[in-house]
Design a protein around this motif. Structure first.
Motif, PDB file in Angstrom:
ATOM      1  N   GLY A 542      28.192  42.677  50.709  1.00 21.20           N
ATOM      2  CA  GLY A 542      28.738  43.837  51.398  1.00 21.20           C
ATOM      3  C   GLY A 542      30.034  43.573  52.140  1.00 21.20           C
ATOM      4  N   GLN A 543      30.724  42.473  51.832  1.00 19.21           N
ATOM      5  CA  GLN A 543      31.970  42.151  52.533  1.00 19.21           C
ATOM      6  C   GLN A 543      33.111  43.044  52.028  1.00 19.21           C
ATOM      7  OE1 GLN A 543      30.517  40.012  50.342  1.00 19.21           O
ATOM      8  NE2 GLN A 543      32.030  39.769  48.704  1.00 19.21           N
ATOM      9  N   PRO A 544      34.074  43.361  52.909  1.00 16.23           N
ATOM     10  CA  PRO A 544      35.257  44.106  52.481  1.00 16.23           C
ATOM     11  C   PRO A 544      36.256  43.188  51.798  1.00 16.23           C
ATOM     12  CG  PRO A 544      35.407  43.624  54.806  1.00 16.23           C
ATOM     13  CD  PRO A 544      34.067  43.103  54.354  1.00 16.23           C
ATOM     14  N   VAL A 545      37.293  43.762  51.229  1.00 16.11           N
ATOM     15  CA  VAL A 545      38.453  43.067  50.674  1.00 16.11           C
ATOM     16  C   VAL A 545      38.154  42.359  49.355  1.00 16.11           C
ATOM     17  CG1 VAL A 545      40.291  41.376  51.070  1.00 16.11           C
ATOM     18  CG2 VAL A 545      39.418  42.746  52.980  1.00 16.11           C
ATOM     19  N   TYR A 546      37.041  41.622  49.287  1.00 11.59           N
ATOM     20  CA  TYR A 546      36.733  40.825  48.108  1.00 11.59           C
ATOM     21  C   TYR A 546      35.536  41.417  47.352  1.00 11.59           C
ATOM     22  CZ  TYR A 546      39.661  37.482  50.575  1.00 11.59           C
ATOM     23  OH  TYR A 546      40.693  36.877  51.238  1.00 11.59           O
ATOM     24  N   PRO A 547      35.773  42.082  46.212  1.00  5.31           N
ATOM     25  CA  PRO A 547      34.651  42.605  45.432  1.00  5.31           C
ATOM     26  C   PRO A 547      33.683  41.523  44.983  1.00  5.31           C
ATOM     27  CG  PRO A 547      36.710  43.604  44.720  1.00  5.31           C
ATOM     28  CD  PRO A 547      37.073  42.488  45.646  1.00  5.31           C
ATOM     29  N   LEU A 548      34.196  40.290  44.828  1.00  4.52           N
ATOM     30  CA  LEU A 548      33.320  39.206  44.402  1.00  4.52           C
ATOM     31  C   LEU A 548      33.802  37.884  44.997  1.00  4.52           C
ATOM     32  CD1 LEU A 548      30.822  38.877  42.536  1.00  4.52           C
ATOM     33  CD2 LEU A 548      32.388  38.093  40.755  1.00  4.52           C
ATOM     34  N   LEU A 549      32.899  37.218  45.709  1.00  6.32           N
ATOM     35  CA  LEU A 549      33.117  35.851  46.167  1.00  6.32           C
ATOM     36  C   LEU A 549      32.346  34.927  45.240  1.00  6.32           C
ATOM     37  CD1 LEU A 549      32.598  36.303  50.024  1.00  6.32           C
ATOM     38  CD2 LEU A 549      34.777  36.127  48.808  1.00  6.32           C
ATOM     39  N   ILE A 550      32.919  33.769  44.933  1.00  3.19           N
ATOM     40  CA  ILE A 550      32.314  32.861  43.957  1.00  3.19           C
ATOM     41  C   ILE A 550      32.256  31.456  44.547  1.00  3.19           C
ATOM     42  CG2 ILE A 550      32.525  31.882  41.637  1.00  3.19           C
ATOM     43  CD1 ILE A 550      34.227  34.352  40.907  1.00  3.19           C
ATOM     44  N   GLY A 551      31.098  30.814  44.412  1.00  8.81           N
ATOM     45  CA  GLY A 551      30.944  29.433  44.835  1.00  8.81           C
ATOM     46  C   GLY A 551      30.365  28.597  43.718  1.00  8.81           C
ATOM     47  N   VAL A 552      30.825  27.362  43.599  1.00  4.00           N
ATOM     48  CA  VAL A 552      30.315  26.435  42.585  1.00  4.00           C
ATOM     49  C   VAL A 552      29.920  25.146  43.274  1.00  4.00           C
ATOM     50  CG1 VAL A 552      30.875  25.050  40.557  1.00  4.00           C
ATOM     51  CG2 VAL A 552      31.643  27.420  40.687  1.00  4.00           C
ATOM     52  N   GLU A 553      28.662  24.756  43.104  1.00  6.58           N
ATOM     53  CA  GLU A 553      28.169  23.494  43.673  1.00  6.58           C
ATOM     54  C   GLU A 553      27.824  22.545  42.538  1.00  6.58           C
ATOM     55  OE1 GLU A 553      25.211  24.072  46.851  1.00  6.58           O
ATOM     56  OE2 GLU A 553      25.603  26.216  46.617  1.00  6.58           O
TER      57      GLU A 553
END
Length: 553
Positions: A542-553
């Motif tokens: 539900g964050q603004p500005v970024y439609p998608l945040l991506i993390g890689v571990e």
């Protein structure tokens, strides 16, 4: 490639070194057994450079020369900034290494550094660091810096290029680091190399990367894979020197570390202060001048050390640390509170379900030190970890940590710059471990998580990928706009390909409030077909500005 070092190169070197120290700071903390086994050398080195860079950015931003200052101006500003930001014994010594390099550039008014001048810079940095220590000890960062400078001189005298000079410095420093347990019994008993020396190797490796043009290899996670050969020796020294297995090391010597900046003084007063502090304790460093000095000493009578500073001038930013308590805290298991920045309501819910206190932030609502400090107190825990989840929030978190110390609250900052890094850190929290062990594990998880995002430009602007226009899709990798696109789903795929280029086992997708329906699900499905070995987790952030945040571990 021209065989010179420019102002742009200097900026890149500083940023790469900061990223390297962020990525490796917990490993360096674990090596820290000399002069006091308080486990903070890596943290102090990182905070020293991080604070200095922030100060340079603020100073040059106010002057309107941010990113465009010439080499002399960059070095003049950095020299003072790193002196003011220096923390701990190793941070002060590192400030002198950097300061010596800057001295040469400023004195010569050099618009750029050629190979011969680079050699002189490295020699001055090593010499200035050694002269700053009242009683130099071999087997420390001083030995490593000296070895690097000597190797650089030999390579330069033989007609080597700048790349060969920097490579020789790295190789000699790495070899000197591996030999430090032969010179310091405390290192041999613990089966580790010198922590400050390890930080010096990272500084030189970052220099070599800039010189050879390899500075774009990565961002926040720089050197997470580089330096493997060197780091494989960091804990193998027990075999090399015949030391017994690693054992618990306790603090000996003076009880307090005292640090302060000194102004309104003169050379005679500083000499008198140095003599007085040398009688009171050890690990003495009095560096700087002529109008600003950084003072560090270990003493049993902290009050007497501060009084000596008052007699010599005006002490500022006084910090007093009880060293035995700091050492003991590394192994003590206590209830640990967690405060984390939340960029959206879904993220906040997830953090709270995991036991953290969520502090909301976003456009027009930045994380503040007061909000973080209030939240830390509200946990009711005696020790708290802060996960800013925001680059700008890191400084606020550091300020909150220092303010909390004055209230007797132990606060640690894990350098989680994004939501996905904060979630990765929170996932490894173990209530059965000590505070120190948790901070080490959480920091490792955060810095090992590569991060990206997709967003949509709302105005025309210049980015690293060129000029963007309203409606363009921004493909963001490790904090920078890596490319411009026209479709969110395709851009998300391109971001993932770049993040996964170095491997990965777990991908986290955090959807924003403006995400088109099914964006994360389609991205996950495509990833499942193309990389079935990778696990995918989808979170409604539900964050603004970024439609998608991506993390890689």
């Amino acid at each position: 490639m021209p065989d010179v070092f420019t102002a742009d190169d200097a900026r890149h070197w500083a940023l790469l070194t900061r990223a390297a120290l962020a990525a490796r700071r917990t490993e360096i903390d674990e090596l820290n057994v000399f002069p006091v086994p308080d486990g903070d050398t890596g943290t102090n080195l990182y905070l020293t450079l991080d604070g200095a860079i922030d100060d340079v950015v603020a100073t040059h931003g106010a002057r309107g020369v941010l990113g465009t200052a010439d080499l002399v101006e960059e070095c003049r500003t950095l020299r003072r900034a790193v002196l003011m930001a220096a923390r701990g014994n190793s941070g002060v010594i590192m400030s002198q290494v950097v300061g010596g390099v800057c001295d040469v550039v400023v004195e010569r008014e050099a618009a750029e550094v050629d190979t011969a001048l680079l050699v002189e810079c490295l020699e001055r940095g090593a010499a200035k660091a050694r002269s700053s220590v009242a009683h130099p000890q071999e087997g420390t960062i001083l030995t490593v810096a000296d070895a690097a400078a000597a190797a650089a001189r030999a390579a330069g005298d033989a007609g080597g290029s700048m790349a060969k000079v920097s490579a020789a410095a790295v190789e000699a420093a790495t070899e000197a680091l591996a030999r430090t347990p032969e010179q310091l019994p405390a290192l041999a008993r613990a089966g580790v190399v010198d922590a400050g020396g390890a930080g010096c190797v990272l500084l030189l490796e970052a220099l070599h990367r800039v010189v050879t043009g390899d500075w774009t290899a990565s961002a926040d996670g720089l050197l997470t894979t580089a330096s493997d050969d060197a780091r494989s020796e960091w804990r193998a020294t027990d075999r090399a020197v015949g030391a017994p297995p690693t054992e618990e090391v306790t603090a000996d010597g003076p009880a307090f570390e005292v640090m302060f900046l000194l102004t309104d003084t003169d050379a005679d007063a500083v000499r008198g202060l140095t003599t007085a502090l040398d009688r009171l304790g050890d690990s003495l460093l009095v560096v700087g001048g002529p109008d600003l000095w950084n003072v560090h000493v270990h003493v049993d009578d902290a009050g007497a050390a501060v009084e000596a500073g008052i007699a010599a001038g005006r002490p500022e930013r006084i910090r007093i640390t009880h060293l035995p308590s700091q050492v003991a805290a590394r192994e003590e298991v206590v209830a640990l509170g967690v405060v984390a920045g939340a960029s959206g309501p879904g993220v906040a819910t997830l953090l709270e379900e995991a036991g953290a206190v969520a502090v909301a932030f976003g456009p027009g609502r930045r994380l503040s030190a007061n909000h973080l400090l209030e939240a830390a107190r509200g946990t009711g825990a005696s020790a708290v970890v802060l996960l800013p989840a925001d680059p700008d929030g890191l400084m606020a978190a550091e300020v909150a940590s220092e303010a909390a110390a004055g209230d007797g609250l132990e606060v640690h900052v894990v350098p989680a710059r994004t939501t996905v890094q904060a979630l990765a850190a929170l996932a490894v929290l173990d209530p059965e471990r000590s505070v120190h062990a948790n901070v080490v594990a959480m920091t490792g998880a955060a810095v090992a998580t590569r991060h990206g995002a997709v967003s949509v430009a709302t105005k025309e602007a210049l980015t690293w990928a060129g000029v963007c226009h309203p409606g363009d899709v921004l493909g963001i990798v490790d904090g920078d706009v890596a490319f411009l696109g026209s479709d969110l789903a395709d851009s998300a795929r391109d971001v993932l390909e770049r993040l996964l280029s170095a491997g990965g086992e777990l991908v986290t997708l955090v959807t924003g409030e403006d995400a088109e329906p099914g964006l994360a699900e389609r991205t996950a499905a495509r990833l499942g077909r193309e990389r079935p070995e990778v696990e995918v987790v989808v979170i409604d952030g539900g964050q603004p500005v970024y439609p998608l945040l991506i993390g890689v571990e």
